[in-house]
Design an enzyme around this catalytic site. Structure first.
Site, PDB file in Angstrom:
ATOM      1  N   HIS A 219       0.822  -1.215   0.000  1.00  0.00           N
ATOM      2  CA  HIS A 219       0.000   0.000   0.000  1.00  0.00           C
ATOM      3  C   HIS A 219       0.851   1.258   0.000  1.00  0.00           C
ATOM      4  CE1 HIS A 219      -3.204   2.727   0.473  1.00  0.00           C
ATOM      5  NE2 HIS A 219      -3.587   2.484   1.701  1.00  0.00           N
ATOM      6  N   HIS A 259      -1.358   0.055 -11.217  1.00  0.00           N
ATOM      7  CA  HIS A 259      -2.253   0.488 -10.155  1.00  0.00           C
ATOM      8  C   HIS A 259      -3.525  -0.343 -10.246  1.00  0.00           C
ATOM      9  CE1 HIS A 259      -4.888   3.134  -7.762  1.00  0.00           C
ATOM     10  NE2 HIS A 259      -3.780   3.631  -7.253  1.00  0.00           N
ATOM     11  N   ASP A 314       3.483   7.149  -7.109  1.00  0.00           N
ATOM     12  CA  ASP A 314       4.717   6.833  -6.401  1.00  0.00           C
ATOM     13  C   ASP A 314       5.950   6.925  -7.289  1.00  0.00           C
ATOM     14  OD1 ASP A 314       3.451   6.117  -3.884  1.00  0.00           O
ATOM     15  OD2 ASP A 314       2.666   4.398  -4.970  1.00  0.00           O
TER      16      ASP A 314
END
Length: 377
Positions: A219, A259, A314
């Site tokens: 996560h 994702h 990210d």
């Protein structure tokens, strides 16, 4: 009632929400109808908090009131800070220290059981940057820096972390990063906070649970994984594209790509890529920008984006934090420091029409078992 098993609850609707919407097919994220790019470029994190918590963007007076309230609440009890310093001295991980400290805060909140979700939530939101900065200062052997009531939420964290007021580019960039991470539908940590909130537990419990969920490697830790990859590339004798080719041939996953929801480039990644360019222009250090853009271009040429495996937030957030001198293991706690606004908003919204969250599991054990007393086993 359907008996179809949905592992990971994928595609299962468990709530209705007005807070945020993710359209993974086109790469769009909105908070209460506002496109994330408009908010990231035009609104402060405090404005976004107000939007998530109250349903509309604040007036100047409402924003001033919220900022003043957060400033008043930023101080943390000495006993909590002492525990934070003890955890730092013991070599604890910052995410674990943050979880412990937030849970501990409830013991020093005499009104926790009588006030509403937003009152408790604002208190937690204000104090989390103070806790995290104090932890980092302690493990560097530096004294805690008190919050400055005249600085923004983003500016205060950077100030308390370094002891120096941030420059305008760094403060604006960090504020934007907080906005981009503030909410994202029913992700694992938000759902965890929601489950806890559905029991009518206090908000400290909800946020502590959310931090615990976010700490998991599936996560909240991907931005740190990206930076570790970039450093590994930098320490090798290979160009970024050559390194990635070798890694994929050895079945290594490239962090920051793919994702659960987005099938195209994450809109937050697009925004942070632009901020990484701004930071590179400001500092003159373009290494991480060149590495990340080269990797992204190569993987796009290899057809990953066409397969729905595109850069997520990210992939660029770690480089942005690194450019501001933030240690890698603070990236996920910073994520929590931002997402707490969304956790609180979701708990409050769900409790307005609350129903205890209690799913079922399909039993796959034996139908019967013959009991044998302990002396005969």
């Amino acid at each position: 009632m359907s008996n179809e098993l949905k592992r990971g609850l994928e595609g299962v609707l468990v709530a209705e929400s007005e807070l945020s919407h993710v359209d993974g097919e086109v790469g769009k994220l909105v908070y209460r109808g506002y496109d994330i790019e408009e908010l990231a470029r035009g609104a402060s994190y405090e404005e976004v908090l107000y939007l998530l918590w109250h349903g509309s963007l604040p007036t100047r007076a409402e924003l001033d009131d919220l900022r003043e309230h957060l400033a008043v609440e930023r101080s943390v009890d000495d006993e909590v800070l002492s525990t934070v310093r003890t955890l730092a001295d013991a070599g604890d991980q910052p995410m674990a220290a943050l979880r412990t400290a937030v849970s501990m805060l409830s013991a020093y909140d005499g009104d926790a059981e009588s006030e509403g979700v937003l009152a408790e939530g604002a208190r937690i939101t204000a104090k989390m940057p103070t806790i995290l900065a104090a932890f980092e200062r302690a493990r560097q052997g530096e004294a805690t820096v008190d919050p400055d009531p005249d600085l923004s939420h983003a500016g205060n964290f950077l100030y308390m972390l370094t002891g120096t007021e941030p420059d305008a580019v760094s403060e604006e960039t960090f504020d934007m990063a907080l906005t981009l991470h503030a909410d994202h539908g029913l992700n694992a940590s938000t759902f965890t906070a929601l489950v806890i909130g559905s029991t009518l537990a206090d908000v400290y419990s909800c946020v502590t649970g959310g931090i615990g969920a976010l700490s998991g490697s599936l996560h909240g830790g991907a931005n740190q994984d990206v930076m570790e990859m970039l450093h590994e590339i930098d320490d090798s004798d290979k160009e970024p594209v050559e390194w990635v080719k070798d890694a994929r041939e050895n079945d290594r996953r490239i962090p920051g790509f793919g994702h659960r929801v987005y099938k195209v480039k994450d809109p937050r990644a697009r925004i942070l890529e632009g901020k990484l360019r701004d930071l590179a222009d400001s500092s003159g250090d373009r290494k991480w920008l060149e590495y990340t853009t080269a990797i992204e271009s190569h993987l796009a040429d290899e057809g990953l984006v066409e397969k729905g495996i595109a850069p997520n937030v990210d992939f660029y957030s770690g480089s942005v934090y690194d450019a501001m001198g933030i240690p890698m293991d603070l990236y996920t706690p910073i994520f929590a420091m931002s997402r707490v606004g969304g956790w609180i908003a979701h708990v409050r919204e769900y409790q307005e029409d609350n129903r205890l969250i209690r799913p079922r599991a399909r039993y796959t054990g034996p139908e019967t078992a013959d009991f044998v007393s302990i002396d005969e086993r």
